[in-house]
Structures are given as structure tokens and as C-alpha cells.
Design a protein around this motif. Structure first.
Motif, short mmCIF file in Angstrom:
data_model
loop_
_atom_site.label_atom_id
_atom_site.label_comp_id
_atom_site.label_asym_id
_atom_site.label_seq_id
_atom_site.Cartn_x
_atom_site.Cartn_y
_atom_site.Cartn_z
N TYR A 5 0.83 -1.06 -0.17
CA TYR A 5 0.07 -0.07 0.05
C TYR A 5 1.06 1.40 0.05
CZ TYR A 5 -4.08 -3.06 1.18
OH TYR A 5 -5.02 -3.98 1.41
N THR A 7 0.71 5.24 0.44
CA THR A 7 -0.14 6.38 0.51
C THR A 7 1.04 7.52 0.46
OG1 THR A 7 0.30 6.26 2.95
CG2 THR A 7 -1.92 5.29 1.88
N VAL A 12 3.46 0.61 2.98
CA VAL A 12 3.15 -0.38 3.91
C VAL A 12 3.21 -1.79 2.91
CG1 VAL A 12 1.67 -1.59 5.31
CG2 VAL A 12 1.73 0.69 5.54
N ALA A 14 2.23 -5.03 2.66
CA ALA A 14 1.29 -5.82 3.61
C ALA A 14 1.39 -7.52 3.17
CB ALA A 14 0.00 -5.30 3.00
N THR A 33 -1.58 -13.14 12.71
CA THR A 33 -1.88 -11.96 13.90
C THR A 33 -2.44 -10.97 13.28
OG1 THR A 33 0.34 -11.33 13.43
CG2 THR A 33 0.16 -12.74 15.23
N SER A 34 -3.11 -9.98 14.16
CA SER A 34 -3.78 -8.91 13.45
C SER A 34 -2.94 -8.00 12.56
CB SER A 34 -4.16 -8.07 14.58
OG SER A 34 -4.77 -6.83 14.32
N GLY A 35 -3.24 -7.64 11.39
CA GLY A 35 -2.30 -6.74 10.49
C GLY A 35 -1.49 -7.37 9.57
N CYS A 36 -1.63 -8.67 9.42
CA CYS A 36 -0.73 -9.38 8.70
C CYS A 36 -0.83 -9.55 7.29
CB CYS A 36 -0.27 -10.94 9.45
SG CYS A 36 -1.85 -12.11 9.07
N GLY A 37 -2.02 -9.21 6.87
CA GLY A 37 -2.52 -8.87 5.65
C GLY A 37 -3.41 -10.11 5.19
N LYS A 38 -4.28 -10.53 6.06
CA LYS A 38 -5.54 -11.60 5.88
C LYS A 38 -6.34 -11.03 4.91
CE LYS A 38 -6.32 -12.33 10.31
NZ LYS A 38 -5.16 -11.57 11.02
N SER A 39 -7.21 -9.60 5.48
CA SER A 39 -8.05 -9.05 4.62
C SER A 39 -7.32 -8.68 3.23
CB SER A 39 -8.59 -8.01 5.53
OG SER A 39 -9.23 -8.41 6.69
N THR A 40 -6.40 -8.37 3.25
CA THR A 40 -5.66 -7.78 2.08
C THR A 40 -5.79 -9.11 1.02
OG1 THR A 40 -4.17 -6.23 3.24
CG2 THR A 40 -3.57 -6.84 0.81
N GLU A 49 -9.37 -5.33 -4.24
CA GLU A 49 -8.18 -4.53 -4.31
C GLU A 49 -7.33 -5.21 -5.50
OE1 GLU A 49 -6.58 -2.72 -2.23
OE2 GLU A 49 -7.80 -2.69 -0.64
N ARG A 203 3.38 -9.02 9.39
CA ARG A 203 3.66 -8.11 8.13
C ARG A 203 4.99 -7.90 7.99
NH1 ARG A 203 3.66 -2.68 7.71
NH2 ARG A 203 3.14 -2.38 10.16
#
Ligand code: ADP
Ligand code: MG
Length: 251
Positions: A5, A7, A12, A14, A33-40, A49, A203
Motif C-alpha cells: 500500500y 499513501t 506499507v 502488506a 496475527t492482526s495486521g498480517c495481511g489476511k483481509s488484504t 483490491e 507483516r
């Protein structure tokens, strides 16, 4: 594929380069873990995306955007609040070649499948969280996708409802055997549901573990206390703990 990502202020990374091949009738879960890119990862498969590098193919066809070959169920309720339950499902079928009558029959068929055939004329606001997710599942399945994408779909539910929804999902899945790509950070949920569990590192996410819980199907809540479950859980917990420790280590 990869995903970075960008900006104006920062970049970042991801997802590190990831290559995955999913089998058509398997239930695969991504955990990490949270923020590791699963949703991405899931959003890229959904076509919401674009990857920064690489591509996603479904049965040999590259993904260029959202499509009816993929059904989606996310954590936040995505029903239209001004449409009743049946209309919410029918709306998902609006651009199909189905007639009005066929759309209505199809919607009823899938509401029945998830156990809420009697709530067709209820408004979303009148339903509990679990019921709304049932509607979301009925809607995602109603256009008969080959892949069902689920991003922490039961994350906002209380423990009891969550367990009920996991059992419901397994029943539906065992009857239809479509390709499910499920995201969760809950290890029990991952083992209970999946044929295959892929754990991402912190991440940028890359594949840390790729395991197949040796738990026979059909599964019932009894498997939650089985020795196979405990062995699998121990392996995943250790790996997940390693990743969360890395996260807090000074760079
Ligand atoms: P997870 O679902 O595993 O918790 P995400 O895929 O949501 O993780 O996010 C992975 C990383 O990418 C996080 O560091 C997040 O802050 C970042 N990220 C996600 N979406 C965006 C975006 N649209 N713009 C910038 N960074 C993003
Ligand atoms: Mg997420």
C-alpha cells in the motif's frame, strides 16, 4: 502475488510474495496475527483490491474485479437496511438471467438452507447478529459461486452463537462442497472448520505454516476436545506466539 500500500506519507508492505493453489472442494482458512495481511489477501481474491504484483486466477481466468463466481461474507453486516430479508437476497440476483419468480424461489431456497425461511419479510434491524449473518451467507450462496470468501464472518458474535454458526456453515459446506477461503484469527474456529490451514507471518505476510488437521468429517462439537484437535492446536499456538513476539521486538 504481492501487495504494497502506498499513501502519500508511507509505504506499507502488506503481503510478501505469496503463491497459493486452492483445491475446488476444499475449505481453506488463513490465520495470522492482526495486521498480517489476511483481509488484504481476501480482498485481492474478491477483486476489491488490485495486487501490486502477480495475479489471482479462478479456474484459469484472471480476476479483474468482483464477480459472481465469488461469494463474499464479511464481519460487518452488509445487508441493505431498507430491504427485507428476502429482498436482500433477491437483490444479489438482480443482474442474472433468472425471472422474477425464479429469483424469489432461489432466495427462498437459500434462506431455507440457512434455517431462516420464516423470516423472509423481517427487516435486518429486527434480526440478531447471527441471523443477519445467516442472511449474508444465503445471499452469497444464492448465485452459486465456485468460491466463498469469508473474512472473520463470526467475529462480532457471542461465543454460543458463533459456535452455532460454525456448525451451520459446516453443514452447508458438507452438503455443497464448494471452495471456501475463510479468514479468522481464532485457532479453534480454524481447526474445527478447515481441511487446510495456512498461517501467515507478521507483516509483510508470507506463508509460515500450511497444515491439514487430521480430523474426520462430518465434524461435530465433540471434535473440539479430541486429542487430534489438541495436537493441532498446540502446533498452531506455538507458531502464532512466535509471530506475535516478533511484532513487539525492537527493529
Ligand atoms: P489483517 O486482516 O490480517 O488484520 P490487513 O490485511 O487488514 O490485516 O492489513 C495488513 C496491513 O496493511 C496493515 O498494516 C494495514 O494497516 C495495512 N493496510 C490495509 N489496508 C490498507 C490501505 N487501504 N491503505 C494503507 N494500508 C493498508
Ligand atoms: Mg482483517
Amino acid at each position: 502475488m504481492t501487495k504494497t500500500y502506498r499513501t502519500r506519507k508511507r509505504t506499507v508492505e502488506a503481503l510478501a510474495p505469496i503463491t497459493l493453489t486452492l483445491k475446488p472442494d476444499e475449505f481453506t482458512t488463513i490465520i495470522g496475527t492482526s495486521g498480517c495481511g489476511k483481509s488484504t489477501l481476501l480482498h485481492i481474491v474478491a477483486g476489491l483490491e488490485q495486487p501490486s504484483g502477480g495475479r489471482v486466477e479462478i479456474k484459469g481466468t484472471p480476476v479483474v474485479g468482483p464477480g459472481r463466481d465469488r461469494g463474499m461474507v464479511f464481519q460487518s453486516y452488509t445487508l441493505f437496511p431498507w430491504l427485507h430479508v428476502q429482498a436482500n437476497v433477491e437483490f444479489a440476483l438482480r443482474d442474472t438471467p433468472l425471472s422474477k419468480k425464479e429469483r424469489s424461489d432461489r432466495a427462498r431456497e437459500y434462506l431455507d438452507l440457512v434455517g431462516i425461511a420464516d423470516f423472509g419479510t423481517a427487516m435486518p434491524a429486527q434480526l440478531s447478529g447471527g441471523m443477519r449473518q445467516r442472511v449474508a451467507i444465503a445471499r452469497a450462496l444464492s448465485y452459486r459461486p465456485s468460491v466463498l470468501l469469508m473474512d472473520e464472518p463470526f467475529g462480532a458474535l457471542d461465543a454460543q452463537t458463533r459456535q452455532e454458526m460454525q456448525e451451520l456453515l459446516l453443514q452447508v459446506w458438507e452438503a455443497h462442497r464448494l471452495n471456501v477461503l475463510f479468514v479468522t484469527h481464532d485457532i479453534d474456529e480454524a481447526i474445527f472448520l478447515s481441511d487446510r490451514i495456512i498461517m501467515l507471518t507478521g507483516r509483510p505476510g508470507r506463508v509460515k505454516l500450511d497444515v491439514r488437521p487430521q480430523i474426520p468429517r462430518p465434524r461435530t462439537v465433540d471434535v473440539l476436545t479430541s486429542p487430534e484437535m489438541m495436537t493441532q492446536k498446540a502446533e498452531l499456538l506455538t507458531a502464532l506466539r512466535e509471530e506475535s513476539q516478533h511484532r513487539w521486538r525492537p527493529q
